[in-house]
Design a protein around this motif. Structure first.
Motif, PDB file in Angstrom:
ATOM      1  N   SER A  67       0.831  -1.212   0.000  1.00 37.11           N
ATOM      2  CA  SER A  67       0.000   0.000   0.000  1.00 37.11           C
ATOM      3  C   SER A  67       0.861   1.255   0.000  1.00 37.11           C
ATOM      4  O   SER A  67       0.443   2.309  -0.484  1.00 37.11           O
ATOM      5  CB  SER A  67      -0.947  -0.003   1.207  1.00 37.11           C
ATOM      6  OG  SER A  67      -0.212   0.009   2.423  1.00 37.11           O
ATOM      7  N   THR A  70       1.521   1.840  -3.748  1.00 38.61           N
ATOM      8  CA  THR A  70       0.379   2.371  -4.490  1.00 38.61           C
ATOM      9  C   THR A  70       0.160   3.848  -4.155  1.00 38.61           C
ATOM     10  O   THR A  70      -0.167   4.653  -5.033  1.00 38.61           O
ATOM     11  CB  THR A  70      -0.903   1.568  -4.199  1.00 38.61           C
ATOM     12  OG1 THR A  70      -1.179   1.560  -2.792  1.00 38.61           O
ATOM     13  CG2 THR A  70      -0.751   0.130  -4.681  1.00 38.61           C
ATOM     14  N   SER A 118      -8.580  -4.246  -3.772  1.00 40.85           N
ATOM     15  CA  SER A 118      -8.197  -2.834  -3.745  1.00 40.85           C
ATOM     16  C   SER A 118      -7.910  -2.381  -2.320  1.00 40.85           C
ATOM     17  O   SER A 118      -6.944  -1.642  -2.068  1.00 40.85           O
ATOM     18  CB  SER A 118      -9.314  -1.974  -4.339  1.00 40.85           C
ATOM     19  OG  SER A 118      -9.517  -2.275  -5.704  1.00 40.85           O
ATOM     20  N   ILE A 123      -5.617   0.883  -2.094  1.00 38.58           N
ATOM     21  CA  ILE A 123      -6.041   1.750  -3.196  1.00 38.58           C
ATOM     22  C   ILE A 123      -7.288   2.533  -2.788  1.00 38.58           C
ATOM     23  O   ILE A 123      -8.328   1.951  -2.502  1.00 38.58           O
ATOM     24  CB  ILE A 123      -6.314   0.922  -4.472  1.00 38.58           C
ATOM     25  CG1 ILE A 123      -5.032   0.195  -4.884  1.00 38.58           C
ATOM     26  CG2 ILE A 123      -6.821   1.811  -5.602  1.00 38.58           C
ATOM     27  CD1 ILE A 123      -5.219  -0.775  -6.034  1.00 38.58           C
ATOM     28  N   LYS A 128      -9.327   7.499  -8.347  1.00 43.34           N
ATOM     29  CA  LYS A 128      -9.725   6.798  -9.567  1.00 43.34           C
ATOM     30  C   LYS A 128      -9.237   7.429 -10.869  1.00 43.34           C
ATOM     31  O   LYS A 128      -9.086   6.736 -11.874  1.00 43.34           O
ATOM     32  CB  LYS A 128     -11.241   6.623  -9.619  1.00 43.34           C
ATOM     33  CG  LYS A 128     -12.029   7.914  -9.596  1.00 43.34           C
ATOM     34  CD  LYS A 128     -13.517   7.594  -9.557  1.00 43.34           C
ATOM     35  CE  LYS A 128     -14.350   8.865  -9.501  1.00 43.34           C
ATOM     36  NZ  LYS A 128     -15.801   8.560  -9.432  1.00 43.34           N
ATOM     37  N   SER A 132      -5.957   3.078  -9.825  1.00 44.77           N
ATOM     38  CA  SER A 132      -7.027   2.168  -9.428  1.00 44.77           C
ATOM     39  C   SER A 132      -6.605   0.749  -9.797  1.00 44.77           C
ATOM     40  O   SER A 132      -5.532   0.533 -10.368  1.00 44.77           O
ATOM     41  CB  SER A 132      -8.347   2.542 -10.119  1.00 44.77           C
ATOM     42  OG  SER A 132      -8.233   2.371 -11.519  1.00 44.77           O
ATOM     43  N   LEU A 133      -7.457  -0.206  -9.464  1.00 46.09           N
ATOM     44  CA  LEU A 133      -7.216  -1.602  -9.842  1.00 46.09           C
ATOM     45  C   LEU A 133      -8.173  -1.949 -10.974  1.00 46.09           C
ATOM     46  O   LEU A 133      -9.360  -2.166 -10.742  1.00 46.09           O
ATOM     47  CB  LEU A 133      -7.444  -2.527  -8.645  1.00 46.09           C
ATOM     48  CG  LEU A 133      -7.365  -4.038  -8.920  1.00 46.09           C
ATOM     49  CD1 LEU A 133      -6.033  -4.407  -9.559  1.00 46.09           C
ATOM     50  CD2 LEU A 133      -7.581  -4.818  -7.625  1.00 46.09           C
ATOM     51  N   TYR A 138      -7.288  -7.463 -12.184  1.00 46.82           N
ATOM     52  CA  TYR A 138      -7.892  -8.326 -11.154  1.00 46.82           C
ATOM     53  C   TYR A 138      -8.130  -9.727 -11.706  1.00 46.82           C
ATOM     54  O   TYR A 138      -7.776 -10.732 -11.068  1.00 46.82           O
ATOM     55  CB  TYR A 138      -9.195  -7.691 -10.675  1.00 46.82           C
ATOM     56  CG  TYR A 138     -10.085  -8.612  -9.869  1.00 46.82           C
ATOM     57  CD1 TYR A 138      -9.763  -8.977  -8.568  1.00 46.82           C
ATOM     58  CD2 TYR A 138     -11.269  -9.113 -10.421  1.00 46.82           C
ATOM     59  CE1 TYR A 138     -10.593  -9.821  -7.827  1.00 46.82           C
ATOM     60  CE2 TYR A 138     -12.106  -9.946  -9.696  1.00 46.82           C
ATOM     61  CZ  TYR A 138     -11.763 -10.299  -8.402  1.00 46.82           C
ATOM     62  OH  TYR A 138     -12.597 -11.144  -7.678  1.00 46.82           O
TER      63      TYR A 138
END
Length: 223
Positions: A67, A70, A118, A123, A128, A132-133, A138
């Protein structure tokens, strides 16, 4: 060209180079942590079930530390430019999802959701337009998890965990069924989806073998 235009263009180029270099630095650290995670998870193939919780717990600190990465990447991406830069860390992100999904399955037999993935990776929904993921990353992560489970199922039997193939088979069948209902327009994702068929076939062969040898009860518990 007008000197003022040239100055403006040079400024934009320098800004892009700065963003790119900052991202590369963070992705390098991201990859380093992912390698550590994947290395630890590789031990599941030789770890008996009673020792699995301890192994999975040892991965958590490294996974949750992603994290920090990210956040660092999100901080350097200009507004509304996520899709311009995302390919620089897509592979790392897919591997992180794979690890998180595998850990969740091995812990409680459930499928990791996109929102939960996320959350684990820190995230923030407010990012966004910058980070983002994506659904594609995914789904790639889930496919990688199934690929690994198809290998794990054989080693589980070797370790005497004869009911594990049945549980994994039921789990993978649900995932495969879900993928068949998706409109997969991404060529890479569509090709990788085909690998799920082979993984499922491999798992079913193991289930058939342990059933034929009567190593599992007629109605094994479903996880």
């Amino acid at each position: 060209m007008d000197p003022r235009d040239l100055e403006s263009l040079n400024s934009l180029l320098e800004q892009d180079v700065g963003v790119s270099e900052n991202i590369k630095e963070q992705v390098k650290e991201f990859d380093k942590r992912i390698r550590t995670i994947v290395g630890i998870l590789g031990k599941i193939h030789s770890t008996p079930s009673h020792s699995m919780p301890e192994l999975l717990d040892s991965v958590d600190p490294v996974l949750h530390s992603c994290s920090e990465i990210t956040l660092a990447i999100a901080d350097v991406i200009p507004p509304d430019q996520f899709w311009r830069w995302k390919d620089m860390w897509s592979n790392s992100m897919r591997s992180a999802v794979y690890a998180a999904a595998l850990i969740q399955y091995l812990r409680n037999g459930t499928l990791l959701s996109l929102p939960r993935a996320s959350e684990i990776l820190g995230i923030n929904g407010e990012w966004k337009d910058r980070f983002s993921l994506p659904v594609e990353d995914y789904l790639h992560g889930l496919i990688s998890m199934v690929n690994e489970l198809s290998r794990y199922v054989i080693n589980a039997v070797t370790l005497g965990q004869f009911e594990e193939p049945v549980r994994i088979s039921n789990f993978v069948k649900e995932i495969f069924s879900g993928f068949t209902m998706l409109n997969l327009k991404n060529d890479s994702l569509r090709r990788r989806f085909d690998s799920l068929k082979y993984d499922l076939k491999k798992i079913e062969e193991v289930v058939y073998d342990v059933s034929l040898r009567k190593l599992v009860p007629a109605n094994p518990p479903v996880q």
